[in-house]
Design a protein around this motif. Structure first.
Motif, PDB file in Angstrom:
ATOM      1  N   GLN A 224       0.838  -1.189   0.035  1.00 52.26           N
ATOM      2  CA  GLN A 224       0.148  -0.150  -0.040  1.00 52.26           C
ATOM      3  C   GLN A 224       1.056   1.251  -0.069  1.00 52.26           C
ATOM      4  O   GLN A 224       0.686   2.263  -0.555  1.00 52.26           O
ATOM      5  CB  GLN A 224      -1.047   0.007   1.297  1.00 52.26           C
ATOM      6  CG  GLN A 224      -2.209  -0.951   1.191  1.00 52.26           C
ATOM      7  CD  GLN A 224      -2.926  -1.126   2.413  1.00 52.26           C
ATOM      8  OE1 GLN A 224      -2.342  -0.937   3.366  1.00 52.26           O
ATOM      9  NE2 GLN A 224      -4.084  -1.354   2.347  1.00 52.26           N
ATOM     10  N   ASN A 225       1.951   1.349   0.678  1.00 53.27           N
ATOM     11  CA  ASN A 225       2.956   2.309   0.822  1.00 53.27           C
ATOM     12  C   ASN A 225       3.770   2.448  -0.255  1.00 53.27           C
ATOM     13  O   ASN A 225       4.207   3.580  -0.832  1.00 53.27           O
ATOM     14  CB  ASN A 225       3.784   2.251   1.962  1.00 53.27           C
ATOM     15  CG  ASN A 225       3.142   2.323   3.394  1.00 53.27           C
ATOM     16  OD1 ASN A 225       1.798   3.025   3.437  1.00 53.27           O
ATOM     17  ND2 ASN A 225       3.456   1.781   4.402  1.00 53.27           N
ATOM     18  N   SER A 226       4.114   1.364  -1.246  1.00 56.22           N
ATOM     19  CA  SER A 226       4.889   1.174  -2.404  1.00 56.22           C
ATOM     20  C   SER A 226       3.961   1.704  -3.674  1.00 56.22           C
ATOM     21  O   SER A 226       4.671   2.245  -4.585  1.00 56.22           O
ATOM     22  CB  SER A 226       5.357   0.027  -2.579  1.00 56.22           C
ATOM     23  OG  SER A 226       6.204  -0.194  -1.421  1.00 56.22           O
ATOM     24  N   ILE A 227       2.872   1.401  -3.559  1.00 54.53           N
ATOM     25  CA  ILE A 227       2.157   1.688  -4.908  1.00 54.53           C
ATOM     26  C   ILE A 227       1.483   3.064  -5.200  1.00 54.53           C
ATOM     27  O   ILE A 227       0.484   3.135  -4.195  1.00 54.53           O
ATOM     28  CB  ILE A 227       1.120   0.416  -5.192  1.00 54.53           C
ATOM     29  CG1 ILE A 227       1.596  -0.804  -5.250  1.00 54.53           C
ATOM     30  CG2 ILE A 227       0.185   0.543  -6.584  1.00 54.53           C
ATOM     31  CD1 ILE A 227       0.871  -2.108  -5.419  1.00 54.53           C
ATOM     32  N   LYS A 228       1.718   3.538  -5.882  1.00 58.71           N
ATOM     33  CA  LYS A 228       0.949   4.937  -6.078  1.00 58.71           C
ATOM     34  C   LYS A 228       0.175   5.178  -7.299  1.00 58.71           C
ATOM     35  O   LYS A 228       0.565   4.406  -8.161  1.00 58.71           O
ATOM     36  CB  LYS A 228       2.267   6.050  -6.173  1.00 58.71           C
ATOM     37  CG  LYS A 228       3.289   6.269  -5.003  1.00 58.71           C
ATOM     38  CD  LYS A 228       2.546   6.504  -3.793  1.00 58.71           C
ATOM     39  CE  LYS A 228       3.752   6.719  -2.663  1.00 58.71           C
ATOM     40  NZ  LYS A 228       4.672   5.289  -2.462  1.00 58.71           N
ATOM     41  N   GLY A 229      -0.765   5.949  -7.209  1.00 54.01           N
ATOM     42  CA  GLY A 229      -1.815   5.946  -8.472  1.00 54.01           C
ATOM     43  C   GLY A 229      -2.971   4.857  -8.619  1.00 54.01           C
ATOM     44  O   GLY A 229      -3.598   5.170  -9.411  1.00 54.01           O
ATOM     45  N   THR A 231      -5.339   2.019  -6.026  1.00 60.61           N
ATOM     46  CA  THR A 231      -5.725   1.624  -4.678  1.00 60.61           C
ATOM     47  C   THR A 231      -6.207  -0.020  -5.043  1.00 60.61           C
ATOM     48  O   THR A 231      -7.401   0.055  -5.479  1.00 60.61           O
ATOM     49  CB  THR A 231      -6.846   2.237  -3.890  1.00 60.61           C
ATOM     50  OG1 THR A 231      -6.492   3.611  -3.731  1.00 60.61           O
ATOM     51  CG2 THR A 231      -6.941   1.582  -2.533  1.00 60.61           C
ATOM     52  N   GLN A 252       8.710  -4.905  -4.119  1.00 61.19           N
ATOM     53  CA  GLN A 252       8.877  -3.430  -4.719  1.00 61.19           C
ATOM     54  C   GLN A 252       8.970  -3.699  -6.347  1.00 61.19           C
ATOM     55  O   GLN A 252       8.575  -2.642  -6.813  1.00 61.19           O
ATOM     56  CB  GLN A 252      10.282  -3.022  -4.126  1.00 61.19           C
ATOM     57  CG  GLN A 252      10.425  -1.440  -4.566  1.00 61.19           C
ATOM     58  CD  GLN A 252       9.591  -0.601  -4.111  1.00 61.19           C
ATOM     59  OE1 GLN A 252       9.384  -0.450  -2.702  1.00 61.19           O
ATOM     60  NE2 GLN A 252       8.717   0.225  -5.105  1.00 61.19           N
ATOM     61  N   SER A 255       5.572  -3.703  -7.365  1.00 61.47           N
ATOM     62  CA  SER A 255       4.819  -2.461  -7.335  1.00 61.47           C
ATOM     63  C   SER A 255       5.497  -1.568  -8.248  1.00 61.47           C
ATOM     64  O   SER A 255       4.358  -0.644  -8.818  1.00 61.47           O
ATOM     65  CB  SER A 255       5.342  -1.741  -5.928  1.00 61.47           C
ATOM     66  OG  SER A 255       4.766  -2.734  -4.861  1.00 61.47           O
ATOM     67  N   ASP A 256       6.569  -1.469  -8.593  1.00 60.50           N
ATOM     68  CA  ASP A 256       7.146  -0.513  -9.739  1.00 60.50           C
ATOM     69  C   ASP A 256       6.427  -0.723 -11.067  1.00 60.50           C
ATOM     70  O   ASP A 256       6.465   0.331 -11.605  1.00 60.50           O
ATOM     71  CB  ASP A 256       8.866  -0.441  -9.780  1.00 60.50           C
ATOM     72  CG  ASP A 256       9.301  -0.248  -8.530  1.00 60.50           C
ATOM     73  OD1 ASP A 256       8.839   0.613  -7.688  1.00 60.50           O
ATOM     74  OD2 ASP A 256      10.374  -0.446  -8.261  1.00 60.50           O
ATOM     75  N   GLU A 259       2.881   0.678 -10.973  1.00 61.93           N
ATOM     76  CA  GLU A 259       3.273   2.095 -10.973  1.00 61.93           C
ATOM     77  C   GLU A 259       3.155   2.657 -12.427  1.00 61.93           C
ATOM     78  O   GLU A 259       2.528   3.672 -12.815  1.00 61.93           O
ATOM     79  CB  GLU A 259       3.970   2.895 -10.149  1.00 61.93           C
ATOM     80  CG  GLU A 259       3.570   2.983  -8.876  1.00 61.93           C
ATOM     81  CD  GLU A 259       4.532   3.718  -8.037  1.00 61.93           C
ATOM     82  OE1 GLU A 259       5.601   4.241  -8.567  1.00 61.93           O
ATOM     83  OE2 GLU A 259       4.460   3.930  -6.826  1.00 61.93           O
ATOM     84  N   PHE A 263       0.833   5.054 -14.635  1.00 61.03           N
ATOM     85  CA  PHE A 263       1.230   6.230 -14.926  1.00 61.03           C
ATOM     86  C   PHE A 263       1.376   6.530 -16.558  1.00 61.03           C
ATOM     87  O   PHE A 263       1.552   7.553 -17.397  1.00 61.03           O
ATOM     88  CB  PHE A 263       2.512   6.956 -14.323  1.00 61.03           C
ATOM     89  CG  PHE A 263       2.376   6.868 -12.885  1.00 61.03           C
ATOM     90  CD1 PHE A 263       1.441   7.612 -12.430  1.00 61.03           C
ATOM     91  CD2 PHE A 263       3.334   6.748 -11.863  1.00 61.03           C
ATOM     92  CE1 PHE A 263       1.135   7.961 -11.052  1.00 61.03           C
ATOM     93  CE2 PHE A 263       3.094   6.702 -10.632  1.00 61.03           C
ATOM     94  CZ  PHE A 263       2.039   7.427 -10.158  1.00 61.03           C
TER      95      PHE A 263
END
Length: 553
Positions: A224-229, A231, A252, A255-256, A259, A263
């Protein structure tokens, strides 16, 4: 011994602060690769609770390289820490110039650094290593600060052309009271033996910490803290955590990729299934994928660069659900003696582990990669990359569906299914070998307590009663479980009692169970069995409905 990462971090902070006050306790940290050992050290020395003004931390990763390179990196590392701790020093780009500047205020340290470099030039490597290990103690004397020396992957010292590196370290530990040693290793089997045999000292002993993978709940928070953009719903987070073994490096990487997909607008944020399939394909399946390259490098190291290595044949056989030596021997088409030697070698390298008659991978993701990526590419005759990618996506989708189905089940149902898979196998749990008999009938017993469930498994005169408790088991709880078993024994003639303690068990309660000859399984023990029989791991967080069902959302 602390188990939780925050608890380990707090203990390390306490140990180093105690060292700054004059009490030294050397530390050894063990854990599998990519599990977060180096991150733990970074968090340690960035903590606001640490008394940083009274210590000088010196970090060195011991790599597979000529000793000369290691020694020069060590000198640069220690000099950079001196510069940080002394505002009157500036850091020139050249280490030799820094040694010259250092000589004004810290002449003994500078002189020892020069001795190391001179001995290397004269090919006196043992003398150079001995002087190198003196530098922290000498620096401590001149700065009036205590040194914390961190040697990451310290077992690699044995790869240098040195006569007795660990004997040298042992001597230094005995006499250097102003230096605290923190040893880190991803080769647990080998390094534990080194610490217990070559570094077992009367003065300067090591407190041992074993870093385990994150549990699924902690893995969920990490993601949750690693994935931005985007939920992701809990079930997708838990799938990633479970699939990667909750190793931070792997999570990680996934997660990258999620993202990047969001994006770059390649996949919509609400297409959760598509994001999972895409991120796994990019990280694991693509030839330039970070985890694909990581596993290729690992395989290259294991096989010593030989593509047709017998070691690879054995690992491939093991990855294809051949978990007993006879099955592995047949699948690998090798002699039994060769397979036995290779399996023992892989255990020594911490690639696999043995549980009674079973062998299994330490890293489940490596097993998946061998079977679903490496072998698929070798056996593929297709020139269409898209067809292979599509097959890989279907594989990931199928695995997610299986995980989702297991996610929906009650815990007692999952354990009952596990019991049905036993085939008179000899399995080692908690250091003891047990026979898990083949049952002809497995049934769940009615229970009014929503926090507790029971399973009765029978085969003729053999009757096993398994009690599942989701809360921490107290002495009173264990007393009730034992009394209930005794009542059951009057009518059912129970021959074996098992207690599954998901949230742990009080020490006195554990002793009560032991005295009553009950087996006590932790969640970790249960997951060992799940792994051996090809079932997804269970998690306290997922199964808290344990005996009430928690649905995927």
């Amino acid at each position: 011994m602390p188990d939780d990462r925050q608890e380990i971090l707090n203990t390390l902070i306490y140990r180093i602060n105690s060292f700054s006050d004059g009490y030294r306790q050397n530390i050894a940290i063990f854990g599998e690769p990519c599990i977060g050992k180096t991150t733990l050290i970074k968090n340690l020395f960035s903590s606001e609770s640490l008394k940083k003004d009274s210590i000088i931390p010196v970090y060195l990763e011991i790599k597979i390289e000529p000793f000369e390179f290691c020694a020069k990196r060590f000198i640069k590392s220690i000099l950079s820490q001196v510069v940080k701790s002394d505002p009157l020093l500036t850091a020139p780009q050249d280490a030799v110039l820094l040694i010259e500047d250092l000589a004004r205020d810290y002449p003994k340290t500078a002189q020892t650094c020069i001795k190391v470099l001179q001995d290397i030039e004269r090919s006196k490597l043992d003398e150079a290593f001995s002087f190198m290990m003196d530098i922290p103690s000498i620096l401590s004397e001149e700065t009036k600060k205590r040194c914390v020396l961190i040697l990451d992957e310290f077992h690699n010292l044995d790869n240098f052309m040195l006569k007795n590196p660990f004997g040298t370290i042992a001597k230094k530990i005995m006499i250097q009271k102003e230096t605290m040693y923190v040893l880190i290793s991803s080769r647990t089997t080998l390094s534990l033996r080194l610490v217990n045999e070559k570094l077992a000292l009367l003065f300067g002993n090591f407190e041992k910490f074993f870093l385990k993978p994150l549990d699924i709940a902690s893995g969920r928070v990490f993601l949750q803290n690693s994935i931005k953009g985007v939920t992701l719903p809990q079930i997708y987070l838990d799938f990633i955590s479970s699939f990667t073994g909750s190793r931070p490096f792997y999570m990680q990487a996934v997660s990258d990729e999620i993202e990047r997909a969001v994006f770059s607008r390649r996949i919509a944020p609400e297409d959760h299934q598509g994001l999972i399939e895409h991120s796994f394909m990019e990280a694991f399946f693509r030839k330039n994928g970070i985890l694909n390259q990581y596993f290729y490098n690992l395989l290259f190291k294991i096989s010593e660069g030989k593509i047709l290595s017998k070691s690879i044949s054995v690992l491939i056989a093991l990855s294809s659900e051949n978990k007993k030596q006879n099955d592995i021997t047949k699948a690998a088409r090798l002699q039994s003696g060769e397979v036995s030697r290779i399996l023992n070698s892989m255990i020594e390298l911490d690639i696999i582990m043995r549980n009674g008659a079973f062998y299994r991978f330490n890293d489940r993701l490596f097993r998946f990669w061998l079977k679903s990526v490496y072998m698929k590419r070798i056996l593929s005759f297709s020139l269409d990359e898209r067809m292979e990618e599509s097959a890989f996506r279907r594989d990931i989708s199928s695995r997610f569906n299986i995980f989702s189905q297991e996610f929906e089940k009650e815990l007692s149902s999952r354990i009952a299914e596990l019991f049905k898979l036993f085939k008179n196998d000899i399995i080692q749990l908690n250091g003891k070998r047990h026979k898990f008999i083949a049952f002809t009938n497995v049934e769940k017993l009615e229970n009014q307590d929503r926090n507790q469930a029971a399973i009765l498994a029978t085969n003729g005169s053999q009757k096993w009663l398994c009690t599942i408790k989701k809360e921490n088991i107290t002495e009173n709880d264990m007393l009730d479980i034992i009394k209930n078993s005794q009542e059951q024994k009057k009518t059912s003639r129970i021959t074996r009692n098992i207690v599954v303690a998901f949230s742990g068990v009080n020490e006195n309660a554990y002793l009560m169970a032991k005295e009553a000859k009950f087996w006590t399984w932790s969640m970790e023990d249960l997951n060992v069995l799940m792994d051996l029989y090809g079932k997804p791991h269970v998690s306290e967080e997922i199964t808290y409905g344990a005996v009430g069902k928690q649905k995927a959302t």
